[in-house]
Design an enzyme around this catalytic site. Sequence first.
Site, PDB file in Angstrom:
ATOM      1  N   LYS A 121       7.872  -3.739 -12.164  1.00  0.00           N
ATOM      2  CA  LYS A 121       8.661  -2.794 -11.354  1.00  0.00           C
ATOM      3  C   LYS A 121       9.920  -2.391 -12.127  1.00  0.00           C
ATOM      4  O   LYS A 121      10.293  -1.215 -12.151  1.00  0.00           O
ATOM      5  CB  LYS A 121       9.090  -3.442 -10.038  1.00  0.00           C
ATOM      6  N   GLN A 161      10.199 -10.107  -2.859  1.00  0.00           N
ATOM      7  CA  GLN A 161       8.866 -10.389  -3.382  1.00  0.00           C
ATOM      8  C   GLN A 161       8.215 -11.535  -2.596  1.00  0.00           C
ATOM      9  O   GLN A 161       8.788 -12.612  -2.470  1.00  0.00           O
ATOM     10  CB  GLN A 161       8.965 -10.739  -4.879  1.00  0.00           C
ATOM     11  N   ASP A 194       9.627  -1.369   0.745  1.00  0.00           N
ATOM     12  CA  ASP A 194       8.296  -1.994   0.804  1.00  0.00           C
ATOM     13  C   ASP A 194       7.579  -1.637   2.107  1.00  0.00           C
ATOM     14  O   ASP A 194       6.388  -1.893   2.251  1.00  0.00           O
ATOM     15  CB  ASP A 194       8.439  -3.528   0.718  1.00  0.00           C
TER      16      ASP A 194
END
Length: 293
Positions: free
Chosen positions: A52, A96, A119
């Site tokens: 990312k 994450q 997200d």
Amino acid sequence: MKLIDGKKIAEQIKTEIALKVKELTAGDKRPPHLAAILVGNDPASETYVASKARACKEVGFDSSTYKFESDISEPELLRTVEFLNNDPEIDGFIVQLPLPDHIDEQKIIQAVNPHKDVDGFHPENVGRMTIGLPAYISATPNGIMEMLRRAKINTTGKHCVVLGRSNIVGRPVSILMSAATEPGNTTVTVCHSKTSGLKEITKQADILIVAIGKQEFVNAEMVKDGVVVIDVGIHRIESSRTKSGFKLVGDVKFDEVSEKASYISPVPGGVGPMTIVSLLQNTLKAYQNLIYS
Ligand code: NAP
């Protein structure tokens, strides 16, 4: 059979994003900034966060990673989330997953400001997506929809079978594929581990989206001629044919299913690259304040 080349599509999108960033930062404006919270040393999570950061650099975004040992306490992690919620220089951030067992994942997800939830895991964004309001849609389902759009797959009126009902892939993609949009407008069947007569159902699919996390599970006998197949699974398996000694395969037996499919996304080079660019797209939207304006 036509390959749906996720890697190529993702590169195109990155070029478009980079151009947009140049345009938006003309003068002295700061670029978009994506942050990631990474807890522990899970190699897959570390690889994902690193890729990312690389993708951010490619398109001209700033990125930062807040890395913690796996014994970080829940209150401490919540304080970091709050810090990022309030930092005006951060447009969006991700936590994450998975998190260590002593941390309540839902509590952390729900602490993220929905306006910065690139997200798309916060219930507010999931709810908005479900009723068709502008929302941050989670990266993998969004990447799948973008892939179908850019590959010009006609979906309206088709039967879409989704294998898997997880919150990050199967469930949201099934909602998007049934929405009154193109791509979308399909009649959706969602299958899971308790589904009986799976093969009879998958054989009826015009579009088959596979996200079950079982290596090369879908074979030629499970699909009809002309099916469109999107393979979401990723598995790293040993291989004597590669230098590294490993190769990636999906949830679908590519060699045999591709013989019957009209379109198929490969692994690697399919959904994976699309997932990362979706996150970039969401971050750009956050920077431009397009969702909650
Ligand atoms: P997950 O949370 O483990 O969910 C798997 C789903 O598949 C569950 O709903 C499960 O049913 C269902 N399932 C399991 N075995 C089945 C069977 N034999 N028949 C029918 N359904 C079955 O997995 P996930 O997070 O959605 O990920 C799925 C795969 O996609 C994994 O390989 C993952 O690595 C990959 N992935 C790739 C990307 C990418 O960017 N390319 C992103 C995310 C995930 P139950 O609900 O009944 O347990």
